[in-house]
Write a protein that holds these residues in place. Structure first.
Motif, short mmCIF file in Angstrom:
data_model
loop_
_atom_site.label_atom_id
_atom_site.label_comp_id
_atom_site.label_asym_id
_atom_site.label_seq_id
_atom_site.Cartn_x
_atom_site.Cartn_y
_atom_site.Cartn_z
N ALA D 119 0.84 -1.20 0.00
CA ALA D 119 0.00 0.00 0.00
C ALA D 119 0.87 1.25 0.00
O ALA D 119 0.60 2.21 -0.72
CB ALA D 119 -0.92 -0.01 1.23
N ASN D 120 1.95 1.22 0.79
CA ASN D 120 2.84 2.37 0.86
C ASN D 120 3.57 2.60 -0.45
O ASN D 120 3.74 3.73 -0.91
CB ASN D 120 3.86 2.20 1.99
CG ASN D 120 3.17 1.88 3.31
OD1 ASN D 120 3.08 0.72 3.70
ND2 ASN D 120 2.66 2.91 3.96
N VAL D 121 4.03 1.49 -1.07
CA VAL D 121 4.73 1.62 -2.34
C VAL D 121 3.80 2.21 -3.40
O VAL D 121 4.18 3.12 -4.16
CB VAL D 121 5.28 0.24 -2.79
CG1 VAL D 121 5.79 0.31 -4.22
CG2 VAL D 121 6.40 -0.20 -1.86
N ALA D 122 2.56 1.72 -3.45
CA ALA D 122 1.60 2.24 -4.42
C ALA D 122 1.38 3.74 -4.20
O ALA D 122 1.35 4.53 -5.17
CB ALA D 122 0.28 1.48 -4.32
N ALA D 123 1.24 4.14 -2.93
CA ALA D 123 1.06 5.57 -2.62
C ALA D 123 2.28 6.38 -3.04
O ALA D 123 2.16 7.50 -3.55
CB ALA D 123 0.78 5.75 -1.13
#
Lengths: 207, 207, 207, 207
Positions: D119-123
């Motif tokens: 989720a953090n990488v996508a953000a």
């Protein structure tokens, strides 16, 4: 025949507007060929994204090529004062190859890392598409010169040089079809560098 | 009623710009119906691509048809001096069939090689779409003549000939619905040749 | 504040051109929600296509609605002489609901034949989207009147009538949210008939 | 060099028209990333739709961002009187990041609810895309100032303030890359609020 009436201008404008629309759509549709990686349970996103680099390389290259094609189209049509139906159909031929590009782009992206001959075939199909677009550009310019649709008088040497310039693309992209069978990845790199080169060369010589 | 005010022109222009946009998008969206062949382990790309020829044939044909429709629309609207709401709605009817074309195109591509009646049904659906577009063209022209929206006076025989011309498409594409049940592949060939013919015929007679 | 400078006109023109582009794209993208039926071995195409009627009904209805929205947008902006940033953002709000429409369209198409409450929910979501678009239209008109951006003076009763006219859509489409829970199919029919009615009514009253 | 000929204006107009087209298409293509929930036998549609909230939140945010980018582009180019090839290529760079946005949008939507680092990488990828767009905006403005392509004389302090203004976006979106690793959902909220803020701030200061 040589008088530039308002209706001629309207004709060229609508042709340019239609072409701009097609280029704008084709360049924007490229993104639909990018797919999120499908992760297995517990798989990390970041390495999966990096692993998809052929997608991004192909996207970037096709974006650069369509961008340059639009700039070239723009430069060419600024010199054209009248549009007749012949020009409209040759322009449609060019747009055919421009709108088709997302297909070989996705083919290229899918097979770039293949070990087999498929990577080379995908690169060759991609290069063939570019070659056909370059031929269409040459045909348009040849037609425009032959039918005296350009805005200004050109000397013989200017004419020859302008024809040479447009033939160049055909030769170079044609050569890429051959290079495809040596290395697909090198082909992609060459095509991308060519797009950058064309961009900068125009920056230098045309303003 | 007959005076050509600036606001009328603006009206026609915005109608043409909207239609150009729709044609440009529809012609560019066709590429989304082309799919990379899904290869099995060790399968070659080149024969798999050749095997997909119905996709490319249908793509090329629909591109040619939408291109010709755009040129025709262009020619027709150059003769129209005013747009009223009736014209706007008939134009929307034409755009309905133009934007729908990618669907029967993909249907045609998928079933062209079927041995069963399905190939014929797909060809008939495709031909029906073209027939409906031709009818919309005729309706627009009939409406324009009836409401005196054309730019110039036309003699009776000119009027008759122009109406005949537009009715022609309806008859020919209507006939293709029938031919579809003889051979889907022949239908595709006829439709493609018709598009080429229309292109060249306009080259010859209209400039 | 009331002087109509050339730069104001340019502002309105670019706003209209952008909106036209968005409407043209949204109306053309609808076709991507139409899918060829997946046939089993030996299955007939024709009945499978007929079985997909909710797809086509939803396509046709959304096409009609976006077409009418474009015509309405067109009529409204012909009366507006200046665009400021407030108008630009309210216009973006309207475009948000216009570009979103393909999503509830495909939701509607997928669930129209469901026996369960899902058909009603899909119809309600579709109606809610239309209601939100109608509210955006009302907000634009209210803003335009409040900030004196219209081209001409309007009497109090003209103003009231024009506000009523735009509020109408909100009430009617809002009612459709309720009707969705009675019958999804009736809702689709009403929405389609409303689009036709708006089309014809404008034909009658506005030219 | 400083004279504003008609051909310069034509150049800027076609550049703006092309950019408008690209923004209009990118903003409309976002809807293709919204997918109907696939329901299991007897599953309810409404909770399944609510469960898809990350899709809608990402859609809304990207719509707002592309809308604001279009308004900004618009404001910027109104101050530019001439377009040369350098500007055309920097503008293409900006359009590259604008057209790419649907990809990180769908990545973000897919992973927003993941518990993992994904989720953090996508953000972060999403924020990086916005940062790159902000850098392109700054580059264009810096280029325009350096080559005296603006319409009017600016004092030193006006110049400094305008450069600051555009650098702001780069700093803020750059910070969002960091924030992504704290919380993906907070990042999305911040980005959305920023778009709203920019909208309203422009409403207040620019008219």
């Amino acid at each position: 025949m040589a008088v530039n009436t308002q209706s001629d201008l309207a004709e060229t404008n609508r042709l340019e507007a239609f072409s701009d629309g097609v280029f704008a759509i084709a360049i924007t549709l490229l993104v639909l060929e990018l797919h999120s990686p499908e992760l297995e349970e517990g798989e990390r996103l970041w390495p999966a994204l990096l692993d998809e680099w052929p997608q991004f390389a192909a996207y970037l290259t096709s974006f650069a090529i369509l961008g340059i094609m639009w700039v070239n189209h723009h430069s060419m049509f600024r010199q054209i004062q009248r549009a007749d139906r012949g020009l409209m159909f040759l322009n449609l031929l060019l747009l055919l190859w421009a709108t088709l590009l997302p297909f070989p782009t996705s083919l290229f992206a899918e097979h770039l890392k293949d070990d087999s001959i498929n990577a080379n075939v995908a690169a060759a199909v991609y290069s063939a598409n570019l070659t056909l677009a370059a031929i269409a550009f040459s045909l348009i310019w040849w037609y425009v010169l032959r039918h005296h649709l350009v805005e200004h008088e050109m000397t013989k040497s200017q004419t020859r040089r302008s024809v040479m310039r447009y033939s160049m693309g055909t030769v170079i992209y044609g050569a890429c079809i051959g290079i495809s069978f040596i290395s697909a990845q090198v082909t992609l790199l060459i095509v991308f560098l060519l797009a950058l080169y064309y961009g900068f060369e125009q920056l230098r010589t045309r303003d």
